[in-house]
Design an enzyme around this catalytic site. Sequence first.
Site, PDB file in Angstrom:
ATOM      1  CE  LYS A  56      39.174  36.224  35.792  1.00  0.00           C
ATOM      2  NZ  LYS A  56      38.344  36.221  37.011  1.00  0.00           N
ATOM      3  CB  ILE A 190      38.250  42.542  41.124  1.00  0.00           C
ATOM      4  CG1 ILE A 190      36.567  41.981  41.278  1.00  0.00           C
ATOM      5  CG2 ILE A 190      37.964  44.305  39.648  1.00  0.00           C
ATOM      6  CD1 ILE A 190      35.317  42.456  40.547  1.00  0.00           C
ATOM      7  CB  ALA A 335      29.792  33.606  38.008  1.00  0.00           C
ATOM      8  CG  HIS A 459      53.594  10.618  37.492  1.00  0.00           C
ATOM      9  ND1 HIS A 459      53.641  11.276  38.471  1.00  0.00           N
ATOM     10  CD2 HIS A 459      54.859   9.482  37.159  1.00  0.00           C
ATOM     11  CE1 HIS A 459      54.761  11.934  38.214  1.00  0.00           C
ATOM     12  NE2 HIS A 459      55.576  11.302  37.911  1.00  0.00           N
TER      13      HIS A 459
HETATM   14  C1  LIG Z   1      35.951  42.603  36.935  1.00  0.00           C
HETATM   15  C2  LIG Z   1      34.737  41.695  37.257  1.00  0.00           C
HETATM   16  C3  LIG Z   1      35.811  39.592  37.348  1.00  0.00           C
HETATM   17  C4  LIG Z   1      34.647  38.925  38.035  1.00  0.00           C
HETATM   18  N1  LIG Z   1      35.099  37.960  37.806  1.00  0.00           N
HETATM   19  C5  LIG Z   1      34.939  36.725  38.923  1.00  0.00           C
HETATM   20  C6  LIG Z   1      35.174  35.782  38.311  1.00  0.00           C
HETATM   21  O1  LIG Z   1      36.251  35.047  37.643  1.00  0.00           O
HETATM   22  N2  LIG Z   1      34.451  33.913  39.230  1.00  0.00           N
HETATM   23  C7  LIG Z   1      33.252  34.291  39.652  1.00  0.00           C
HETATM   24  O2  LIG Z   1      32.507  33.593  39.926  1.00  0.00           O
HETATM   25  N3  LIG Z   1      33.159  35.603  39.679  1.00  0.00           N
HETATM   26  C8  LIG Z   1      33.594  36.974  39.248  1.00  0.00           C
HETATM   27  N4  LIG Z   1      32.851  38.066  38.954  1.00  0.00           N
HETATM   28  C9  LIG Z   1      31.181  38.208  39.742  1.00  0.00           C
HETATM   29  C10 LIG Z   1      30.392  37.839  38.725  1.00  0.00           C
HETATM   30  O3  LIG Z   1      30.461  39.190  37.178  1.00  0.00           O
HETATM   31  C11 LIG Z   1      28.952  38.335  39.483  1.00  0.00           C
HETATM   32  O4  LIG Z   1      29.103  37.146  40.837  1.00  0.00           O
HETATM   33  C12 LIG Z   1      27.892  37.662  38.949  1.00  0.00           C
HETATM   34  O5  LIG Z   1      28.082  38.415  37.436  1.00  0.00           O
HETATM   35  C13 LIG Z   1      25.893  38.189  38.844  1.00  0.00           C
HETATM   36  O6  LIG Z   1      25.559  37.031  38.392  1.00  0.00           O
HETATM   37  P1  LIG Z   1      24.368  37.652  39.231  1.00  0.00           P
HETATM   38  O7  LIG Z   1      23.101  37.422  37.501  1.00  0.00           O
HETATM   39  O8  LIG Z   1      23.703  37.877  40.535  1.00  0.00           O
HETATM   40  O9  LIG Z   1      23.983  39.508  38.482  1.00  0.00           O
HETATM   41  P2  LIG Z   1      24.870  39.961  36.627  1.00  0.00           P
HETATM   42  O10 LIG Z   1      25.909  39.371  36.332  1.00  0.00           O
HETATM   43  O11 LIG Z   1      25.418  41.700  37.494  1.00  0.00           O
HETATM   44  O12 LIG Z   1      23.664  40.672  36.071  1.00  0.00           O
HETATM   45  C14 LIG Z   1      22.438  41.383  36.768  1.00  0.00           C
HETATM   46  C15 LIG Z   1      22.131  41.273  35.478  1.00  0.00           C
HETATM   47  O13 LIG Z   1      19.934  41.928  35.621  1.00  0.00           O
HETATM   48  C16 LIG Z   1      20.658  43.481  34.459  1.00  0.00           C
HETATM   49  N5  LIG Z   1      19.687  44.456  35.278  1.00  0.00           N
HETATM   50  C17 LIG Z   1      19.740  45.324  36.566  1.00  0.00           C
HETATM   51  N6  LIG Z   1      18.829  46.161  36.255  1.00  0.00           N
HETATM   52  C18 LIG Z   1      17.624  45.520  35.572  1.00  0.00           C
HETATM   53  C19 LIG Z   1      16.666  45.501  35.939  1.00  0.00           C
HETATM   54  N7  LIG Z   1      15.432  46.897  36.360  1.00  0.00           N
HETATM   55  N8  LIG Z   1      15.581  45.443  34.228  1.00  0.00           N
HETATM   56  C20 LIG Z   1      16.208  44.646  33.868  1.00  0.00           C
HETATM   57  N9  LIG Z   1      17.317  44.039  33.664  1.00  0.00           N
HETATM   58  C21 LIG Z   1      18.238  44.438  34.928  1.00  0.00           C
HETATM   59  C22 LIG Z   1      21.656  43.680  34.312  1.00  0.00           C
HETATM   60  O14 LIG Z   1      21.923  44.676  33.236  1.00  0.00           O
HETATM   61  C23 LIG Z   1      22.526  42.601  34.578  1.00  0.00           C
HETATM   62  O15 LIG Z   1      22.769  42.034  33.212  1.00  0.00           O
HETATM   63  C24 LIG Z   1      33.740  39.162  38.409  1.00  0.00           C
HETATM   64  C25 LIG Z   1      33.102  40.545  38.675  1.00  0.00           C
HETATM   65  C26 LIG Z   1      34.376  41.372  38.200  1.00  0.00           C
HETATM   66  C27 LIG Z   1      33.287  42.940  38.014  1.00  0.00           C
END
Ligand SMILES: Cc1cc2nc3c(=O)[nH]c(=O)nc-3n(C[C@H](O)[C@H](O)[C@H](O)COP(=O)(O)OP(=O)(O)OC[C@H]3O[C@@H](n4cnc5c(N)ncnc54)[C@H](O)[C@@H]3O)c2cc1C
Length: 483
Positions: A56, A190, A335, A459
């Site tokens: 963003k 994306i 997210a 408005h």
């Molecule tokens: C380019 C891009 C743009 C995006 N834009 C949007 C948007 O505008 N709006 C939106 O809602 N979503 C967006 N998303 C999606 C969003 O990023 C994800 O849905 C969100 O980050 C998921 O959150 P999460 O907590 O499930 O996982 P993640 O954010 O992926 O976090 C998981 C974490 O777990 C850690 N991890 C993994 N395995 C282990 C382990 N074994 N031990 C310890 N740590 C570990 C990783 O390092 C990571 O930090 C976008 C994604 C991308 C790639």
Amino acid sequence: MVVGDIATGTDVLVIGAGPGGYVAAIRAGQLDLDVTLVEKDAYGGTCLNYGCIPSKAMITAADVAHEAGNAEEMGIHADPAVDLSAMVDWKDGVVDQLTGGVEKLNKANGVNLIEGRAEFADENSVRVAHGGEGQGSETIEFEHAIIATGSTPIEIPGFSFDDEPVLDSRQALALDELPERMVVVGAGYIGMELSTVFAKLGTEVTVVEMLDSALPGYESDLARPVKKRAEELGIDFHFGQTATGWEETDDGIRVSTEAVEEEAAAEADGGATAEFDADKVMVAVGRRPVTDTLNLEAAGVETNDDGFIETDDRARTNKSHVYAVGDVAGEPMLAHKGSKEGQVAAEVIAGEPAALDYQAVPAAVFTDPEIATVGLTEEEAEEEGFDPAVGEFPFRASGRALTTGDSEGFVRVVADEGSGFLLGAQIVGPEASELIAELGLAIEMGATLEDVAATIHTHPTLAEAVMEACENALGHAIHTLNR
Ligand SMILES: Cc1cc2nc3c(=O)[nH]c(=O)nc-3n(C[C@H](O)[C@H](O)[C@H](O)COP(=O)(O)OP(=O)(O)OC[C@H]3O[C@@H](n4cnc5c(N)ncnc54)[C@H](O)[C@@H]3O)c2cc1C
């Protein structure tokens, strides 16, 4: 336990500090639970470091550059110069501010933060390997675990993210030099968001998509204005094509594609195979859950055929003391969905009567124009047995939209004809990602078309379009003809 390990115990172990995990940890801390959060890479996860926030930031910066250079109609003559490296530094500053905030908030809520990679040792413990040589490992015993390990980009045959010219979205957002030509594989959200960024900054972008349209997950009248604007920016689309490989050339790379259906593509694109010259190729064909590196078998936690962990409406897995939230727990991989699941998991562990309700999960695509949706489409409402009443308002009839110079698109609301209850909404146009919040709240509150139509809106604002769309569904819109 391995000899030499230190063993610690915790009520709630959270694995992964993305928007699913860190929110779960903060909420559990607020509820006075003893919480440990393990993260192997960076606080904030994909969202803050490599996804939502950096993309963003780059979208905004590209918009500023593009708008400044294209505002002659408003009497502004400018020829902005783009310093991509400085732009990326600015974006990194925004990211650092937010990730630092996540760390501080967790600490302030009493969360014990551990850096390292966790994997299950058995049903009630994980081993955490600390990064770096000689850093050792530790065992953590837990009463409850919340898995929030997120997702990772899918690689396709012939394109390895280890190869220098092949990029995933994270690498594309960290480039410090603007490629002259880029092939983008995948026209999902994306692919479309980042294609627009690069096109606005001056890269020649070619998009290759297997299916026959851009943003295939969205209704065609929402995706159409986005594709039209993308084409105006010079983006060259090739549908019904799958990327098969790339090779180096004298001045960059050549990406080859193959038609998915030979006959149809031969007509559409002039051949069953094609080649595109570029400097970089970004592959954005989707993301898969990170469940394969957790040794889930040791905990007895099951995944489905696609690797996602299935959960109930309280975020519980098949093991009632283990929860899964965010991208690992399935679509929509967004997210805010993960954060809500994280909060619910923490509250359930604390014994609160929390549960998940997915009737109003908004989704936004930050393209030009933006798309945002919440709840049901007209077709989905019919499938669910409703008799839908639909109202629309075009932004070209909005005074505010005209003053922003951006009046493409519309607001559509879907309600139940008999009761007037709002069921869903779809918006394409300026600030769609912000406007959708009013309709999400309306659905959540059980508001009717009359409730929103009777609410006095400021408005001139874009939000008036929401009120007008509801009035249109009721047959008495003022600033547009009624159906
Ligand atoms: C380019 C891009 C743009 C995006 N834009 C949007 C948007 O505008 N709006 C939106 O809602 N979503 C967006 N998303 C999606 C969003 O990023 C994800 O849905 C969100 O980050 C998921 O959150 P999460 O907590 O499930 O996982 P993640 O954010 O992926 O976090 C998981 C974490 O777990 C850690 N991890 C993994 N395995 C282990 C382990 N074994 N031990 C310890 N740590 C570990 C990783 O390092 C990571 O930090 C976008 C994604 C991308 C790639």
